[in-house]
Design a protein around this motif. Structure first.
Motif, mmCIF file in Angstrom:
data_model
loop_
_atom_site.group_PDB
_atom_site.id
_atom_site.type_symbol
_atom_site.label_atom_id
_atom_site.label_comp_id
_atom_site.label_asym_id
_atom_site.label_seq_id
_atom_site.Cartn_x
_atom_site.Cartn_y
_atom_site.Cartn_z
ATOM 1 N N TYR A 185 0.862 -1.200 0.000
ATOM 2 C CA TYR A 185 0.000 0.000 0.000
ATOM 3 C C TYR A 185 0.899 1.251 0.000
ATOM 4 N N PRO A 186 0.385 2.367 -0.554
ATOM 5 C CA PRO A 186 1.207 3.589 -0.645
ATOM 6 C C PRO A 186 1.867 3.985 0.676
ATOM 7 N N HIS A 187 1.152 3.844 1.804
ATOM 8 C CA HIS A 187 1.753 4.349 3.060
ATOM 9 C C HIS A 187 2.976 3.524 3.464
ATOM 10 N N GLU A 188 3.175 2.350 2.808
ATOM 11 C CA GLU A 188 4.348 1.531 3.162
ATOM 12 C C GLU A 188 5.583 1.968 2.369
ATOM 13 N N LEU A 189 5.428 2.979 1.477
ATOM 14 C CA LEU A 189 6.569 3.364 0.625
ATOM 15 C C LEU A 189 7.087 4.749 1.017
ATOM 16 N N SER A 190 8.308 5.063 0.592
ATOM 17 C CA SER A 190 8.882 6.397 0.881
ATOM 18 C C SER A 190 8.349 7.375 -0.168
ATOM 19 N N GLY A 191 8.586 8.669 0.062
ATOM 20 C CA GLY A 191 8.122 9.710 -0.855
ATOM 21 C C GLY A 191 8.626 9.474 -2.271
ATOM 22 N N GLY A 192 9.911 9.195 -2.398
ATOM 23 C CA GLY A 192 10.502 8.976 -3.723
ATOM 24 C C GLY A 192 9.861 7.774 -4.414
ATOM 25 N N GLN A 193 9.693 6.661 -3.659
ATOM 26 C CA GLN A 193 9.091 5.463 -4.266
ATOM 27 C C GLN A 193 7.655 5.748 -4.697
ATOM 28 N N ARG A 194 6.916 6.497 -3.865
ATOM 29 C CA ARG A 194 5.512 6.781 -4.230
ATOM 30 C C ARG A 194 5.435 7.595 -5.516
ATOM 31 N N GLN A 195 6.363 8.546 -5.679
ATOM 32 C CA GLN A 195 6.304 9.351 -6.905
ATOM 33 C C GLN A 195 6.634 8.461 -8.113
ATOM 34 N N ARG A 196 7.491 7.464 -7.905
ATOM 35 C CA ARG A 196 7.803 6.545 -9.026
ATOM 36 C C ARG A 196 6.577 5.708 -9.373
ATOM 37 N N VAL A 197 5.776 5.359 -8.351
ATOM 38 C CA VAL A 197 4.528 4.616 -8.639
ATOM 39 C C VAL A 197 3.617 5.498 -9.485
ATOM 40 N N ALA A 198 3.555 6.808 -9.151
ATOM 41 C CA ALA A 198 2.689 7.744 -9.907
ATOM 42 C C ALA A 198 3.170 7.823 -11.359
ATOM 43 N N ILE A 199 4.494 7.823 -11.540
ATOM 44 C CA ILE A 199 5.050 7.879 -12.904
ATOM 45 C C ILE A 199 4.722 6.581 -13.640
ATOM 46 N N ALA A 200 4.837 5.445 -12.937
ATOM 47 C CA ALA A 200 4.519 4.147 -13.566
ATOM 48 C C ALA A 200 3.065 4.142 -14.027
ATOM 49 N N ARG A 201 2.161 4.688 -13.173
ATOM 50 C CA ARG A 201 0.734 4.744 -13.563
ATOM 51 C C ARG A 201 0.579 5.561 -14.843
ATOM 52 N N ALA A 202 1.328 6.662 -14.936
ATOM 53 C CA ALA A 202 1.200 7.532 -16.119
ATOM 54 C C ALA A 202 1.721 6.794 -17.361
ATOM 55 N N LEU A 203 2.736 5.957 -17.185
ATOM 56 C CA LEU A 203 3.323 5.253 -18.349
ATOM 57 C C LEU A 203 2.475 4.065 -18.803
ATOM 58 N N ALA A 204 1.685 3.489 -17.871
ATOM 59 C CA ALA A 204 0.986 2.225 -18.155
ATOM 60 C C ALA A 204 0.261 2.224 -19.507
ATOM 61 N N PRO A 205 -0.578 3.233 -19.831
ATOM 62 C CA PRO A 205 -1.321 3.166 -21.114
ATOM 63 C C PRO A 205 -0.495 3.642 -22.315
ATOM 64 N N LYS A 206 0.823 3.646 -22.184
ATOM 65 C CA LYS A 206 1.710 4.038 -23.311
ATOM 66 C C LYS A 206 1.295 5.375 -23.913
ATOM 67 N N PRO A 207 1.362 6.442 -23.139
ATOM 68 C CA PRO A 207 0.919 7.757 -23.650
ATOM 69 C C PRO A 207 1.938 8.354 -24.610
ATOM 70 N N GLN A 208 1.500 9.375 -25.360
ATOM 71 C CA GLN A 208 2.421 10.161 -26.202
ATOM 72 C C GLN A 208 2.968 11.325 -25.388
ATOM 73 N N VAL A 209 2.105 11.883 -24.501
ATOM 74 C CA VAL A 209 2.467 13.134 -23.798
ATOM 75 C C VAL A 209 2.434 12.883 -22.292
ATOM 76 N N LEU A 210 3.470 13.355 -21.580
ATOM 77 C CA LEU A 210 3.477 13.267 -20.113
ATOM 78 C C LEU A 210 3.401 14.695 -19.578
ATOM 79 N N ILE A 211 2.305 14.995 -18.823
ATOM 80 C CA ILE A 211 2.195 16.317 -18.188
ATOM 81 C C ILE A 211 2.579 16.148 -16.719
ATOM 82 N N ALA A 212 3.662 16.840 -16.289
ATOM 83 C CA ALA A 212 4.099 16.711 -14.879
ATOM 84 C C ALA A 212 3.856 18.050 -14.197
ATOM 85 N N ASP A 213 2.917 18.067 -13.232
ATOM 86 C CA ASP A 213 2.574 19.312 -12.518
ATOM 87 C C ASP A 213 3.389 19.358 -11.214
ATOM 88 N N GLU A 214 4.464 20.139 -11.163
ATOM 89 C CA GLU A 214 5.359 20.260 -9.990
ATOM 90 C C GLU A 214 5.781 18.870 -9.475
#
Lengths: 324, 262, 279, 270
Positions: free
Chosen positions: B149-178
């Motif tokens: 679960y997210p609370h078991e991960l560190s801040g850096g690892q959680r942000q990598r999970v968020a990036i993995a979610r964004a990559l999952a559907p093979k997008p063309q464009v990645l919008i990163a808000d801060e």
């Protein structure tokens, strides 16, 4: 000025709520199945006399007409006539309002006086035994039904110690114009205490959580950083901010307080609105039931309106926009 | 043909003239080419986040138009946004808020793949388990993380999970808000390196919003400077950082605290 | 000359389990000197500042010694410590949006700090408040004084907080990430303001931040904290150019984004220092 | 200290439910059989808590009384949750006029505590367990609606809701997979608190004779009957009141215990 607009909106909402509430009460009592006339005369009564009673009570008129005449009458203080005694509902109810009003007023006055200090101690000293004790007491107080508290008080103070009368009521100024403050108070001490036990416990919990929240706010830490001690910072900056959430609860609690009063009136045999309401229910005197419930609901809506408006005095942030 | 065409877009909150009325984005026009790494910088209240949320069709402009792959996406019905939603994915600022605390990492990352809208668009991988393993591996996270679960991960690892979610559907464009503002300094560099590698490896188009000009200069090849909802200046990074035309950009650059070692 | 602030073997632990967060740190601050305290979240830097001010929660256990102007503070009752706060030492916090009481006009909150420590008439106090609000760079100080906090911007509110911290001309001002929540242009102005006002009042300053560049604007000496310990102490030059501890070298390298070619790989702290705790 | 409260709560609530279940199959004595020769016997043997004015074993009546309490409580809370939660979530997710209506309606309903509703229903269709249950249920709807709305509003500010939208997740799926799981704990707290309030309301109603008609034993009715013997054997009135107070205390402690495990952000919604 936006304040005027905000007040106007609140008044409009109050009027609308009152109207909807009156319609709800009327519909529940009159639209549901079961004919009042047969109920009063008993199921064995012959149809002719039942029909005659229906005409006399005006029950044969269409629902909307009866509702409008009821509401119209109320505007001028006439709440219709009792189905049983044909006595004006207003005349029947008026003397009893004072009894319930005294009971509720004393409780609404005393409960916060108890809850504020206890709640603050429970918040500030939440990590020490005093805080835990205050929370536990309020937790227990919350769980006791008002009428059970009443009965316990009667057992101890009336049956056991015989300090106070077990029941009955004496008006402040009796029929002969005599002032009877002692008897008046003696009859109200136990009923008010039983209501206050529950009310103070409920308020204590809200006061405690309001002050616990204040204690964790940045502005409270700023107050201590500029030189206030913990308690003085709480009085200077905590009370007004906590008051915002506590005031809401006092408004919400009135409805439960009124209900408590109705039940406590039966424990102590006080001739208040509750007693009148319950005997009207027993006798199927629905016009009286309608009237009394309307009064009670009206009282709660008025208090809610006053609570909302008091928000504006306490919280400057709300003054320029109608934020809820 | 540009990937994104933003023309004269404005966004007002609250009705004109009322107390709370504010013009968050005011007549902004810009375009984004495939493979471009566009940085959008500005202070709080500059409208940068509002702009990219409109580009991701999470908010509708009051006026003006946004076209993606030459199709209008502003004020378009949700069910017709299949192409945009599958091609454009977002990474938000605070991983404590962008991951559902009650969901396991595996379910979070593959959620886009389960969305009916994206499946209907036909561009989304169907084998969820395989795709999950792929994207976790590409953000340097072990597969075992999927059951945590997210609370078991560190801040850096959680942000990598968020990036993995964004990559999952093979997008063309990645919008990163801060994407790194909420992370500790020591983790910030790791995530920036990861974003740089992923954009290069998958040939993504990147749109990064930040208040931190040094981060944008490092990651992006072009910059849009925004202030009070308007575009103050835009152009290649070298030019905007090297010879800024607008006084505001100059003030921004001058305000960045430098290492004053006496 | 004896140091203004002397912290010896300060330990702070929380809760029944006595979970220790600060493990016996020592440092000193000379009168008028400015000391930077660098560290990431969880390093114990804010707990250290709150321990000096005596503002930790009740379930905190503080041991060791904290002496301000020669007086020992550890163990003092809240009643005895309160008069020092806002007078001998004051604090500026990170989040301006919530630092002020929302139900009280700003001017009255500043006046409170004055009247708490000095016996002045309300007229004189009001004048002094307007004066100090102007000093911290607020235009139209009269209007600001009568305004409620929600009517002011973040930058304006932080200037009010700085005014409150300096109005009694304290000997020590502790700043905990005072500009982190501000925009970069406002941050630059507030840092200049702090620089000028600290000199004007002649106060020494303990400046806490996670941002090395911000600290270098105000301080000559720096402490680096990691997981509750001070891992390095030194002048700015020592810290930036010849740091001894790998964590410090990692922090300095990763902070200097501008020293790396755009698009190239950035140095990370992990390149220099392996941590047990996963970040 | 808090953990102790939670465990006491669990024990008390379990005891009440156990009593209700046991009474379905066994009670020390027949709870309905009047024994004129055995009236008002003191607590002791063989009647552990003594007998009441009708000579019926008090413990047996208490056990059967638990059945009504649990039954009315569970039914009322379920009715209130089914009515209030969807409204609250809808108001929290849609906002605007939907949210405004839900707030206004719940304000009006707040003016109709369970007892007033029950009185109206009793007057109109006659008092019964059903009218009490419906009255308490409807009167508790606003509490659930308010808590669900407040918690949903907090969840809706989280970015994982935006992320779901950005990947095309429908509003319905978002409410089921993202909103409900995150507000479930808050609703759990509200359920235990509402259960306690429902028990108090049912006790008051049966005390006033506006709920389950005799001879079915209920704690409120037992308290009312015991009052007539308050001068001769006051102890009798203690037991039913104590049963009510302990079960409500159990539920409140359970609610507090659950509230402490809440995500801090959601705590102020509870």
């Amino acid at each position: 000025m936006n304040l005027g607009r905000t007040v106007a909106v609140r008044l409009l909402v109050f009027a609308a709520s009152l109207f909807v509430a009156s319609m709800a009460i009327f519909l529940v009592v009159n639209a549901l199945p079961g004919d009042v006339a047969t109920a009063i005369l008993g199921f064995g009564a012959d149809p002719a006399s039942v029909a005659g009673l229906r005409v006399r009570l005006g029950l044969d008129r269409p629902l909307l007409v009866r509702y409008l005449s009821w509401v119209g009458g109320m505007a001028s203080g006439d709440m219709g006539r009792s189905y049983l005694t044909n006595e004006s509902v207003t005349a029947l109810v008026a003397p009893r309002i004072a009894v319930t009003a005294w009971l509720v007023a004393f409780s609404m006055l005393i409960a916060p006086l108890v809850a504020l200090p206890v709640g603050m101690v429970a918040a500030v000293k939440r990590r020490s035994w005093q805080g835990a004790a205050a929370s536990t007491v309020s937790q227990i107080g919350l769980s006791i039904p008002a009428f059970y508290a009443g009965i316990l008080l009667v057992i101890v103070f009336a049956v056991g110690l015989r300090w106070l009368p077990a029941n009955g009521y004496t008006d402040l100024v009796d029929a002969h114009g005599q002032w009877r403050p002692v008897a008046f108070v003696q009859h109200l001490v136990l009923p008010v205490t039983s209501l206050v036990i529950v009310q103070a416990s409920v308020l204590t919990r809200y006061v405690r959580s309001a002050f616990v929240e204040v204690l964790s706010e940045d502005y409270f830490r700023t107050a201590r950083a500029v030189g206030w001690t913990r308690w003085r910072a709480l009085w200077r900056h905590g009370v007004r901010n906590a008051a915002i959430s506590v005031v809401t609860v006092i408004g919400l609690q009135l409805a439960t307080l009124l209900v408590g009063a109705i039940v406590v009136e039966q424990v102590f045999r006080l001739p208040g609105l509750g007693t009148a309401l319950l005997s009207a229910v027993a006798n199927r005197d629905l016009i009286v039931v309608q009237g009394i419930v309307m009064i009670l609901v009206f009282a709660v809506l008025v208090i809610n309106l006053l609570t909302d408006l008091s928000y504006l005095l306490i919280d400057p942030r709300l003054r320029n926009r109608d934020a809820r | 043909m540009s990937l994104y065409e933003v023309s004269h877009v404005s966004r007002r909150y609250g009705r004109v003239g009322t107390a709370g009325s504010v013009l968050a984005v005011d007549d902004v026009s810009l375009s984004v080419e495939p493979g471009q790494r566009l940085g959008i910088v500005g202070e709080s209240g500059s409208g940068k986040s509002t702009l990219v949320r409109m580009m991701a069709a999470l908010d509708a402009p009051t006026s003006g138009e946004i076209r993606f792959n030459d199709e209008v996406v502003s004020r378009r019905a949700e069910r017709d946004l299949g192409d945009l939603r599958s091609s454009v994915q977002l990474v938000f600022q605070d991983p404590r808020s962008s991951l559902n605390p009650r969901m396991r990492v595996g379910a979070i990352v593959t959620e886009p793949l389960r969305s009916r809208l994206l499946r209907a668009s036909g561009q989304v991988p169907l084998d969820h388990r395989a795709r999950l393993a792929e994207v976790l591996e590409s953000v340097d996270l072990p597969i075992e993380v999927a059951d945590r679960y997210p609370h078991e991960l560190s801040g850096g690892q959680r942000q990598r999970v968020a990036i993995a979610r964004a990559l999952a559907p093979k997008p063309q464009v990645l919008i990163a808000d801060e994407p790194v503002s909420a992370l500790d300094v020591s983790v910030r560099a790791q995530v920036l390196n990861l974003v740089r590698d992923l954009v290069a490896a998958h040939g993504l188009t990147l749109i990064m919003v930040s208040h931190d000009l040094t981060v944008v200069r490092h990651v992006c090849d072009s910059v849009v400077v925004m202030r009070h909802g308007r575009v103050e200046e835009q152009g290649p990074s070298a030019q905007v950082y090297g010879e800024p035309r607008s006084a505001y950009t100059r003030e921004l650059l001058a305000s960045i605290p430098t290492f004053r070692v006496t | 000359m004896s140091p203004l602030l002397e912290v010896t073997d300060l330990r702070v632990a929380f809760g029944r389990s006595h979970r220790e967060v600060v493990h016996g740190i020592s440092f000193a601050l000379e009168p008028g000197e400015r000391l930077g305290l660098i560290g990431e979240s969880g390093s114990g830097k804010t707990v250290t500042a709150l321990a000096v001010m005596g503002l930790l929660a009740e379930n905190a256990y503080v041991s060791g010694s904290v002496r301000v102007g020669g007086r020992e503070l550890v163990g003092l009752r809240d009643r005895d410590l309160a008069p020092l706060r806002g007078q001998a030492m004051s604090m500026v916090f990170q989040e301006p949006m919530t630092a002020l009481d929302p139900t009280m006009p700003v001017g009255r909150q500043v006046a409170e700090v004055l009247l708490l420590h000095q016996h002045l008439g309300h007229g004189v106090a009001r004048g002094r408040v307007i004066e100090v609000l102007a000093e911290v760079g607020l235009e139209d100080p009269e209007r600001v004084a009568d305004a409620y906090p929600h009517a002011l911007s973040g930058g304006q509110r932080q200037r009010v907080v700085v005014a409150m911290a300096l109005i009694n001309r304290p000997d020590l001002v502790i700043c905990d990430e005072p500009t982190t929540a501000l925009d970069v242009t406002v941050q630059a102005k507030v840092l200049n303001l702090l620089d000028a006002e600290l000199d004007a009042v002649g106060a020494s300053c303990l400046f806490i931040s996670h941002d090395l560049a911000v600290v270098s604007q105000l301080c000559e000496r720096v402490l680096v904290m990691l997981d509750g310990d001070i891992v390095e102490q030194g002048s700015l030059a020592q810290i930036f150019n010849s740091a001894t501890h790998p964590y410090t070298r990692g922090l300095v390298a990763t902070a200097r984004l501008d020293a790396v070619e755009p698009g190239e790989r950035l140095p990370t702290v992990e390149d220099y220092y392996q941590r047990q705790v996963r970040r | 200290m808090r953990r102790a409260g939670l465990w006491i709560g669990v024990v008390l609530v379990a005891a009440v439910i156990l009593a209700a279940l046991v009474s379905l199959v066994w009670t020390p004595y027949n709870p309905l059989q009047v024994q004129p020769t055995q009236t008002l016997r003191p607590a002791g043997w063989p009647h552990l808590l003594g007998t009441d004015g009708f000579g019926i074993d008090i413990l047996s009546r208490l056990l059967v009384g638990a059945r009504t309490t649990v039954y009315v409580g569970v039914a009322a809370v379920s009715l209130a949750a089914l009515g209030g939660v969807p409204l609250g979530v809808l108001a929290g997710m849609r906002g605007g006029w939907v949210s405004e209506i839900v707030l206004r309606v719940s304000d009006i309903l707040y003016a109709f505590p369970a007892l007033l509703l029950a009185i109206l229903l009793a007057a109109a269709v006659g008092a019964s367990t059903g009218t009490a249950m419906v009255a308490i249920g409807i009167a508790s709807i606003p509490a659930f609606a308010r808590v669900a709305r407040a918690a949903t509003l907090i969840v809706m500010t989280q970015d994982y809701i935006l992320a779901a939208r950005a990947s095309g997740t429908s509003r319905w799926t978002t409410s089921v997979r993202h909103v409900l799981p995150n507000i479930a704990a808050v609703l759990g707290v509200q359920a235990s608190v509402s259960f306690g309030i429902a028990i108090l309301a049912e006790a008051a109603l049966s005390y006033l004779g506006l709920a389950t008609p005799p001879p079915t034993p209920t704690w409120g009715r037992m308290l009312h009957d015991a009052q007539t013997y308050i001068f001769t054997s006051p102890v009798q009135a203690l037991w039913p009141g104590l049963a009510i107070a302990l079960s409500v205390l159990g539920l409140n402690l359970l609610g507090d215990g659950l509230r402490d495990h809440l995500d801090p952000r959601l705590r102020e919604a509870a």
